[in-house]
Design a protein around this motif. Structure first.
Motif, PDB file in Angstrom:
ATOM      1  N   VAL A  51      10.265 -13.101  -3.171  1.00 14.65           N
ATOM      2  CA  VAL A  51      11.578 -12.595  -2.780  1.00 14.65           C
ATOM      3  C   VAL A  51      12.636 -13.441  -3.488  1.00 14.65           C
ATOM      4  O   VAL A  51      12.654 -14.668  -3.345  1.00 14.65           O
ATOM      5  CB  VAL A  51      11.788 -12.671  -1.256  1.00 14.65           C
ATOM      6  CG1 VAL A  51      13.199 -12.201  -0.887  1.00 14.65           C
ATOM      7  CG2 VAL A  51      10.747 -11.841  -0.526  1.00 14.65           C
ATOM      8  N   LYS A 106      14.399  -8.478  12.062  1.00 16.87           N
ATOM      9  CA  LYS A 106      13.120  -8.193  11.430  1.00 16.87           C
ATOM     10  C   LYS A 106      12.027  -9.163  11.822  1.00 16.87           C
ATOM     11  O   LYS A 106      10.866  -8.922  11.572  1.00 16.87           O
ATOM     12  CB  LYS A 106      13.257  -8.203   9.904  1.00 16.87           C
ATOM     13  CG  LYS A 106      13.579  -9.567   9.326  1.00 16.87           C
ATOM     14  CD  LYS A 106      13.729  -9.454   7.823  1.00 16.87           C
ATOM     15  CE  LYS A 106      14.085 -10.807   7.229  1.00 16.87           C
ATOM     16  NZ  LYS A 106      14.251 -10.726   5.784  1.00 16.87           N
ATOM     17  N   HIS A 115      10.244  -3.943   6.290  1.00 18.89           N
ATOM     18  CA  HIS A 115      11.171  -5.000   6.683  1.00 18.89           C
ATOM     19  C   HIS A 115      11.280  -5.117   8.197  1.00 18.89           C
ATOM     20  O   HIS A 115      11.565  -6.187   8.726  1.00 18.89           O
ATOM     21  CB  HIS A 115      12.556  -4.722   6.094  1.00 18.89           C
ATOM     22  CG  HIS A 115      12.599  -4.802   4.604  1.00 18.89           C
ATOM     23  ND1 HIS A 115      12.711  -5.999   3.939  1.00 18.89           N
ATOM     24  CD2 HIS A 115      12.524  -3.850   3.654  1.00 18.89           C
ATOM     25  CE1 HIS A 115      12.723  -5.774   2.635  1.00 18.89           C
ATOM     26  NE2 HIS A 115      12.605  -4.486   2.440  1.00 18.89           N
ATOM     27  N   TYR A 168      16.596 -13.656  -3.526  1.00 21.01           N
ATOM     28  CA  TYR A 168      17.740 -13.174  -2.750  1.00 21.01           C
ATOM     29  C   TYR A 168      18.987 -13.914  -3.198  1.00 21.01           C
ATOM     30  O   TYR A 168      19.126 -15.121  -2.995  1.00 21.01           O
ATOM     31  CB  TYR A 168      17.462 -13.419  -1.263  1.00 21.01           C
ATOM     32  CG  TYR A 168      18.451 -12.831  -0.284  1.00 21.01           C
ATOM     33  CD1 TYR A 168      19.792 -13.174  -0.323  1.00 21.01           C
ATOM     34  CD2 TYR A 168      18.032 -11.958   0.702  1.00 21.01           C
ATOM     35  CE1 TYR A 168      20.700 -12.654   0.575  1.00 21.01           C
ATOM     36  CE2 TYR A 168      18.919 -11.436   1.615  1.00 21.01           C
ATOM     37  CZ  TYR A 168      20.258 -11.787   1.545  1.00 21.01           C
ATOM     38  OH  TYR A 168      21.155 -11.270   2.439  1.00 21.01           O
ATOM     39  N   VAL A 172      10.568  -8.586  -4.586  1.00 21.82           N
ATOM     40  CA  VAL A 172      11.752  -8.129  -3.860  1.00 21.82           C
ATOM     41  C   VAL A 172      12.961  -8.830  -4.463  1.00 21.82           C
ATOM     42  O   VAL A 172      13.011 -10.067  -4.515  1.00 21.82           O
ATOM     43  CB  VAL A 172      11.655  -8.443  -2.355  1.00 21.82           C
ATOM     44  CG1 VAL A 172      12.920  -7.994  -1.634  1.00 21.82           C
ATOM     45  CG2 VAL A 172      10.433  -7.764  -1.749  1.00 21.82           C
ATOM     46  N   LYS A 196       3.590  -6.547   6.193  1.00 20.26           N
ATOM     47  CA  LYS A 196       4.782  -7.389   6.220  1.00 20.26           C
ATOM     48  C   LYS A 196       5.599  -7.222   4.940  1.00 20.26           C
ATOM     49  O   LYS A 196       6.832  -7.168   4.967  1.00 20.26           O
ATOM     50  CB  LYS A 196       4.369  -8.852   6.399  1.00 20.26           C
ATOM     51  CG  LYS A 196       5.521  -9.849   6.333  1.00 20.26           C
ATOM     52  CD  LYS A 196       4.996 -11.267   6.424  1.00 20.26           C
ATOM     53  CE  LYS A 196       6.120 -12.274   6.260  1.00 20.26           C
ATOM     54  NZ  LYS A 196       5.612 -13.678   6.301  1.00 20.26           N
ATOM     55  N   GLU A 197       4.915  -7.121   3.801  1.00 21.67           N
ATOM     56  CA  GLU A 197       5.595  -7.004   2.517  1.00 21.67           C
ATOM     57  C   GLU A 197       6.299  -5.662   2.356  1.00 21.67           C
ATOM     58  O   GLU A 197       7.361  -5.576   1.727  1.00 21.67           O
ATOM     59  CB  GLU A 197       4.597  -7.194   1.377  1.00 21.67           C
ATOM     60  CG  GLU A 197       4.029  -8.599   1.278  1.00 21.67           C
ATOM     61  CD  GLU A 197       2.860  -8.678   0.313  1.00 21.67           C
ATOM     62  OE1 GLU A 197       2.588  -7.657  -0.358  1.00 21.67           O
ATOM     63  OE2 GLU A 197       2.225  -9.737   0.236  1.00 21.67           O
ATOM     64  N   GLU A 230      11.037  -3.855  -5.086  1.00 23.17           N
ATOM     65  CA  GLU A 230      12.115  -3.461  -4.180  1.00 23.17           C
ATOM     66  C   GLU A 230      13.399  -4.157  -4.617  1.00 23.17           C
ATOM     67  O   GLU A 230      13.378  -5.335  -4.980  1.00 23.17           O
ATOM     68  CB  GLU A 230      11.797  -3.885  -2.737  1.00 23.17           C
ATOM     69  CG  GLU A 230      10.657  -3.132  -2.090  1.00 23.17           C
ATOM     70  CD  GLU A 230      10.483  -3.551  -0.647  1.00 23.17           C
ATOM     71  OE1 GLU A 230      11.402  -3.317   0.167  1.00 23.17           O
ATOM     72  OE2 GLU A 230       9.427  -4.145  -0.321  1.00 23.17           O
ATOM     73  N   HIS A 286       9.872 -17.383  -1.131  1.00 21.35           N
ATOM     74  CA  HIS A 286      11.169 -16.785  -0.789  1.00 21.35           C
ATOM     75  C   HIS A 286      12.257 -17.729  -1.297  1.00 21.35           C
ATOM     76  O   HIS A 286      12.329 -18.877  -0.846  1.00 21.35           O
ATOM     77  CB  HIS A 286      11.319 -16.614   0.719  1.00 21.35           C
ATOM     78  CG  HIS A 286      10.320 -15.696   1.332  1.00 21.35           C
ATOM     79  ND1 HIS A 286      10.663 -14.507   1.916  1.00 21.35           N
ATOM     80  CD2 HIS A 286       8.967 -15.795   1.467  1.00 21.35           C
ATOM     81  CE1 HIS A 286       9.581 -13.909   2.385  1.00 21.35           C
ATOM     82  NE2 HIS A 286       8.533 -14.680   2.119  1.00 21.35           N
ATOM     83  N   LYS A 338      16.078   0.379   6.874  1.00 19.39           N
ATOM     84  CA  LYS A 338      15.057  -0.182   5.995  1.00 19.39           C
ATOM     85  C   LYS A 338      13.691   0.272   6.487  1.00 19.39           C
ATOM     86  O   LYS A 338      13.535   0.672   7.633  1.00 19.39           O
ATOM     87  CB  LYS A 338      15.144  -1.713   6.003  1.00 19.39           C
ATOM     88  CG  LYS A 338      16.405  -2.252   5.358  1.00 19.39           C
ATOM     89  CD  LYS A 338      16.616  -3.696   5.693  1.00 19.39           C
ATOM     90  CE  LYS A 338      17.027  -3.838   7.137  1.00 19.39           C
ATOM     91  NZ  LYS A 338      17.386  -5.211   7.490  1.00 19.39           N
ATOM     92  N   GLU A 374      19.911 -10.954   7.258  1.00 18.67           N
ATOM     93  CA  GLU A 374      19.675  -9.529   7.272  1.00 18.67           C
ATOM     94  C   GLU A 374      20.219  -8.993   5.965  1.00 18.67           C
ATOM     95  O   GLU A 374      21.337  -9.270   5.579  1.00 18.67           O
ATOM     96  CB  GLU A 374      20.448  -8.940   8.440  1.00 18.67           C
ATOM     97  CG  GLU A 374      19.837  -7.808   9.202  1.00 18.67           C
ATOM     98  CD  GLU A 374      18.362  -7.817   9.352  1.00 18.67           C
ATOM     99  OE1 GLU A 374      17.753  -6.854   8.888  1.00 18.67           O
ATOM    100  OE2 GLU A 374      17.801  -8.725   9.934  1.00 18.67           O
ATOM    101  N   ASP A 375      19.387  -8.277   5.229  1.00 16.19           N
ATOM    102  CA  ASP A 375      19.700  -7.954   3.846  1.00 16.19           C
ATOM    103  C   ASP A 375      21.068  -7.330   3.701  1.00 16.19           C
ATOM    104  O   ASP A 375      21.341  -6.261   4.220  1.00 16.19           O
ATOM    105  CB  ASP A 375      18.641  -7.002   3.274  1.00 16.19           C
ATOM    106  CG  ASP A 375      17.302  -7.681   3.163  1.00 16.19           C
ATOM    107  OD1 ASP A 375      16.311  -6.958   3.081  1.00 16.19           O
ATOM    108  OD2 ASP A 375      17.254  -8.930   3.166  1.00 16.19           O
TER     109      ASP A 375
END
Length: 1174
Positions: free
Chosen positions: A1066, A263, A236, A1068, A1086, A232-233, A1119, A1046, A293, A776-777
């Motif tokens: 993560v 994802k 994506h 973001y 991430v 999972k890590e 990442e 996250h 990805k 979604e990134d």
């Protein structure tokens, strides 16, 4: 099959007895005929066991088949008797209530009768004659069978009754979680080795084969890898594709697109409309735009490498790293997937020691019994399973019902181990596990095999199928659905059905292993079969097929001629047939005995009037079809028990005749844009499941038809599941829910049904709910970045390099890799995929704003909602409660009271969604059984304090939220403060801390919340925390056992520290983060940068500097997603390279994925692609 005929005969005798008690046969004057029939069956029943054991004899086999046919015929006759008796009663009631009779017939005796009465009597005489004649024919057939036995077969009579089955269902359902996680030590070790190989590979695309015989655990091993946190890590996108022998290329590509477009495992890419006719090139183009990805793909049960020829073009063109797992019985299949093939892993049979460990772990799961003293016998049984995990699990399901050594010895000595194989590939243990089932479970198990391979079935549907087909015998003080649910749990506990692991208990979706399904299909082939439309003409059908499942049907629903000719079909299921639009009138006329009709997810627009002739029909499923109306003849279906019309988006009106369906048990009309529910629904007193009840009429100009008020629900006392919408139109709710002691699932909504009402967790069961808060990134940045990259590439040629000798050597080994990458880049740039995504996002945003329109509520409406909610009261045994769009300022007293724990002592799932005027939450911490809590759209709440947990005096024996596992807060726009009170000391002196079992916490869109509560650190089982849109939050700290964090779009977040167990982090779009300390266990970081960020954040080099001389590196994998300018600064000659080169494993990509840098420090493996810096 031995006991199934016995079940049919026993059930029929019971139904005749029931009809006698209700004086049905007396009313029809056919008592004598049925008494003769009952006596003959009682006599012949004693020979069934011997007959089933001698079916190798063709004469005996023919005798058994004839008896089955007779039983089905007799069942149909009893059905008609009940229908006729009910018709007569209703007719007499109507005539007695008539005040005017226009036409009379005078008899010679002087008596006068209404002409309609004489006419009906004449029809009754004919009807009685026909019924009596039919029974006599059945009696003659039974008499002949008895004579054949006496003269030819010489069957032996036995009076032995079927022993009472040990029920596993008495155990707590929590044990399901324990059992389904048991995979065996060998599988565990194999998964670890394969995961390590996957993570170590440097190839851009790698194919790993998992090879072995059927039932040896290939899919189990692949599933273990697929669900591992490390996969999972690192990937994506994850997708599982089952490759059936009859797969179609276009459907497979579409399925991959859906998986790549979102994802989240199992969710569909809503932005992709794949319903139209698309060419293969168009589908490839869509895939090109999505595979940007790292992605992980499982191709399950592959029989030919042709599937790789179909998929490899878009996969190899992708700029992202990919790993493909192939499960197959043929080792040459993955080996032929060159040059990407890496290695095959052969799954070996279990040795005796590991087999015994697996058997023991399953048998002992959830029980206190120690079976170590049975190891000798157990090992011998394992040896008979030939080392196949599937066989061991199935036989463990048998042994769980055995409590003594002698019973285990009987299993070991069973003749089933030595019987002739039904199929060479099926282990004998599977037949033994089936043979051990009591007759009522055998029927239910076989019915599940009507579904296609690897298809998921919803447990509530299969329960109602069983009830409709007469496979469930009613028990005192229990609904038949409750009995069916017990049967379902029993099959799950015996490892004959596999429950979807994303659900926290047995409720949800389930499937059958291929071998078990093949076993069921073989055993049922005399009476039921699943066929593809394109193979229908070439399929040899048994003389009298009773159950048929068809897939891939064309535009028109067509059935084999033999089915139409015999007219004895009882079940018709249409699967995977979205193109089917038409049902011809004559189809229903050729199915006079059908009991189950399922046309779910077809494009059928109209239902023929002839459906009213299907008097035996009990189950009609029209979910997600395109029907626009239902015929009034639907009211003739007096036996109908289930009517499903979920998400029929073009159906605006129900026929008035629906109120005549007095035997209806389930009505689902959620998602239909209905104006109203017809008045008189209160007549359906047998309803136990009603989803989509609408209050009032949606058309204010309507003057004729009336909608329903809440009082229509008062008489529906058997309800177990109920959802009510448009409560804003209710006048009074007094007593509407009173006396509903069976009600366990309830939805109350002051608005209409909307798409967001149908979340994955609609039943509160899906443990993955809420994992959708991360965008979604870079989706908002893709278009701008594409333009930026394209402008730079127009000015100068782009470059792609492998910047050292090691990389060059690898390129020689992986011939053609760079060319593939260049092609990928061009394809992505030309694909225009991001433009499609932009359109979709705008459409979704528009829809979302419309749904969250924040409609103004008048004072009258607010007070009315509070009054209605109070009057509705609370059913005493609720397990699942949802309240939506509640405009009141305060929840009802039955929720706000400190006695809520007593009032709602069974509640497990609670969803409070969109209540904009409430300023206070109920004391929900007092709900002792609550495992899932979702609170959403409470825009007036500013503070959540200790009252949320409940008073201290109520928590001296049990902590607040003692069983809560998942907690979610969404869209709390004005929430500023959250505090938990000090710990409570229990009576025994121990400290009781809240949230002792909390595993996952989601905080989404609470922009004013300043801090997480200090007491959250005491949630010792908290493993995952998701925080998005908490713009006032400045720090996340002191969560010592948190494993995964996250943080997304938190504008003021500055510090992340003292997370002593976090492994996956993560960050973001959190531009203010400046400190990250005491995250010593971090393994994978991430970072998704803000759109305009030009430099890496200062906390990153600070982390690296602080650990430069430490024995333990701060994190293994890094990442980052960023704009082109920042990516360039991380190249070997860039200003950030001194920081990047110290990290063991690096992957940096632009938001679109077109430009990238990958770097492995250990091997000095470095690759990049981006516009040049000239």
């Amino acid at each position: 099959m031995a006991m199934i005929l016995n079940f049919l005969v026993s059930r029929y005798i019971a139904s005749v007895t029931g009809a006698v008690e209700k004086e049905i046969f007396m009313l029809l004057r056919v008592n004598r005929e049925f008494k003769n029939l009952q006596d003959r069956l009682e006599e012949i029943k004693g020979y069934i066991k011997d007959a089933e054991g001698r079916r190798n004899d063709s004469a005996v086999d023919s005798w058994v088949r004839q008896l089955k046919d007779i039983m089905y015929d007799a069942d149909d006759i009893v059905d008609l008797c009940v229908i006729e008796a009910e018709r007569r009663k209703e007719m007499e009631e109507n005539q007695s209530s008539d005040s005017v009779v226009c036409f009379f017939l005078k008899l010679d005796s002087g008596f006068c009768f209404p002409f309609s009465y004489v006419s009906s009597c004449f029809q009754s005489v004919i009807s009685r004659y026909n019924i009596a004649s039919s029974i006599e024919k059945v009696n003659q057939k039974l008499k002949k069978l008895a004579e054949d036995n006496s003269k030819k077969l010489k069957l032996h009579k036995t009076t032995e009754e079927e022993p009472e089955s040990y029920k596993i269902v008495s155990r707590e359902t929590d044990n399901f979680q324990l059992e389904r996680d048991v995979v065996g030590t060998q599988i565990e070790n194999a998964a670890e080795r394969l995961i390590n190989s996957i993570l170590k590979t440097d190839k851009k695309c790698s194919v790993f084969g998992i090879v072995g015989t059927g039932g040896i655990g290939k899919s189990t091993l692949a599933s273990k890898i697929f669900n591992d946190a490390r996969i999972k890590e690192n990937f994506h996108i994850k997708k599982w594709l089952y490759i059936s022998k009859n797969y179609t290329e276009m459907d497979l590509l579409k399925e991959l697109i859906r998986g790549a477009g979102d994802k989240s495992q199992g969710s569909e890419n809503k932005g992709e409309n794949l319903d139209g006719k698309l060419s293969r090139d168009e589908l490839y183009k869509k895939l090109d735009s999505l595979l940007t990805k790292n992605f992980f793909l499982v191709l399950d049960d592959v029989w030919s490498s042709n599937v790789w020829n179909l998929l490899k073009k878009p996969i190899l063109k992708s700029v992202a790293k990919s790993v493909i797992i192939v499960t197959t019985r043929n080792r040459k299949v993955p080996e032929s997937m060159t040059p990407e093939f890496s290695s095959n892993f052969k799954v070996d049979k279990m040795d005796d020691a590991n087999g015994w460990k697996l058997l023991r772990s399953i048998v002992e799961a959830g029980d206190d019994n120690d079976i170590s003293d049975l190891e000798g016998i157990g090992t011998e049984i394992v040896r008979k399973c030939d080392g196949l995990p599937l066989a061991i699990k199935a036989i463990a399901g048998v042994l769980k019902t055995k409590t003594s050594q002698r019973e285990w010895e009987k299993v070991l000595e069973s003749d089933a181990w030595n019987m002739n194989k039904i199929d060479e590939e099926l282990p004998q243990a599977l037949y033994l596990s089936y043979d051990d089932l009591p007759s009522h479970l055998k029927q239910c198990f076989l019915y599940c095999s009507l579904y296609p391979e690897k298809s998921d079935m919803y447990y509530k549907e299969i329960l109602r199928f069983w009830v409709a087909e007469g496979l469930i015998v009613e028990e005192t003080n229990k609904l038949m659905e409750e009995v069916a649910e017990e049967h379902y749990i029993e099959l799950v506990c015996r490892n004959l059905l596999q429950v979807d692991p994303s659900y926290v208990d047995y409720k949800g979706y389930f499937s059958m292993h291929d071998h078990l399904r093949a076993l069921g299909s073989n055993l049922m082939k005399e009476e039921g079969i699943l066929i593809r439309n394109d193979k229908m003409s070439n399929t040899n059908l048994s003389p009298r097929i009773r159950r048929l499942s068809v897939t891939n049907m064309g535009t028109t629903l067509e059935l084999p001629e033999q089915i139409m000719k015999e007219k004895c079909l009882r079940t018709l299921i249409v699967c995977n047939s979205p193109k089917t639009k038409i049902i011809k009138e004559d189809v229903f006329r050729m199915l006079p005995l059908v009991r189950v009709l399922d046309v779910t997810n077809t494009s059928i627009r109209t239902i023929p009037d002839s459906i009213g002739t299907l008097l035996h029909l009990r189950y009609l499923d029209l979910d997600s079809t395109n029907i626009t109306e239902l015929p009034e003849s639907l009211g003739n279906l007096v036996n109908l028990q289930t009517l499903n019309m979920f998400m029929c988006r073009y159906l605006r009106k129900l026929p008035k005749a629906i109120t005549k369906l007095k035997n209806l048990r389930c009505l689902d009309i959620e998602g239909c844009p209905l104006t109203h529910v017809p008045e008189g629904i209160e007549k359906l007193v047998n309803l136990n499941n009603f989803e989509g009840f609408l209050v009032g009429h949606d058309d204010p100009t309507n003057e004729g038809e009336k909608g329903c008020d809440l009082m229509e629900l008062k008489r529906l006392s058997k309800l177990r599941c109920l959802s009510i919408y448009r409560l804003d139109k209710a006048v009074t709710g007094d007593s509407a829910l009173a006396g509903k002691t069976n009600l366990s699932e309830l939805t109350l909504s002051w608005g209409p049904f909307s798409a967001d009402s149908n979340d994955d967790d609609a039943d509160g069961e899906n443990v993955e709910e809420g994992d959708g808060e991360e965008k979604e990134d870079g989706e908002d940045n893709d278009e701008d970045e594409d333009e930026e990259e394209e402008e730079e590439e127009e000015e100068e040629d782009g470059e792609e390099g492998e910047v050292d000798e090691v990389e060059a050597n690898e390129e020689v080994e992986d011939d053609g890799g760079s060319e593939d990458e260049e092609v990928t880049t061009e394809a992505v740039e030309d694909g225009g995929g991001n433009e499609d995504e932009e359109v979709t996002e705008e459409e979704e945003d528009d829809g979302g704003n419309e749904d969250e329109d924040g409609a103004e509520w008048s004072e009258e409406q607010i007070k009315g909602a509070e009054r209605i909610c109070e009057e509705l009261s609370r059913p005493p045994n609720l397990q699942d409660l949802t309240i939506r769009h509640f405009p009141g300022r305060r929840f009802p007293n039955w929720m706000m009271s400190n006695s809520i724990g007593k009032y709602m002592h069974e509640l497990r799932y609670l969803k409070l969604r969109v209540f904009p005027n409430c300023e206070e939450l109920p004391p929900l911490g007092l709900l002792r059984q609550l495992t899932f809590l979702n609170i959403e759209g409470a825009s007036s709440i500013k503070t959540i304090g200790p009252q949320f947990l409940g008073p201290r005096s109520s928590r001296r024996s049990t902590p607040a939220f003692p069983k809560l596992e998942i907690l979610q807060f969404y869209d709390m726009l004005n929430w500023e403060e959250w505090s938990l009170c000090e710990d409570v000391e229990a009576d025994n002196g121990t400290q009781l801390k809240p949230f002792p079992k909390l595993k996952e916490f989601y905080l989404n869109n609470s922009p004013k919340l300043r801090a997480l509560p200090e007491g959250l650190c005491d949630a010792t089982n908290l493993k995952e925390l998701y925080v998005q849109g908490a713009h006032a939050l400045t720090e996340i700290t002191n969560l010592p056992l948190l494993g995964e964090l996250h943080v997304t779009d938190n504008q003021m977040l500055k510090k992340i520290w003292d997370l002593l167990a976090v492994k996956y982090l993560v960050v973001y779009n959190c531009p203010s983060v400046e400190c990250m300390e005491n995250v010593e266990t971090l393994d994978h970081l991430v970072l998704v940068c803000p759109e305009k960020m030009k430099k890496i954040p200062q906390w990153l080099p600070a982390m690296i500097e602080n650990h430069k001389d430490s024995e333990q590196w701060c994190f293994r994998k890094f990442e980052m997603q960023c704009n082109v300018s920042l990516l360039k600064s991380c190249l070997k000659d860039g200003e950030n390279w001194p920081v990047i080169k110290q990290i063991p494993d690096v992957e940096i990509r632009t938001f679109s994925g077109k430009s990238f840098i990958t770097y492995i420090k250990k091997t000095d493996n470095y690759a990049w692609k981006c516009p040049s810096k000239k």
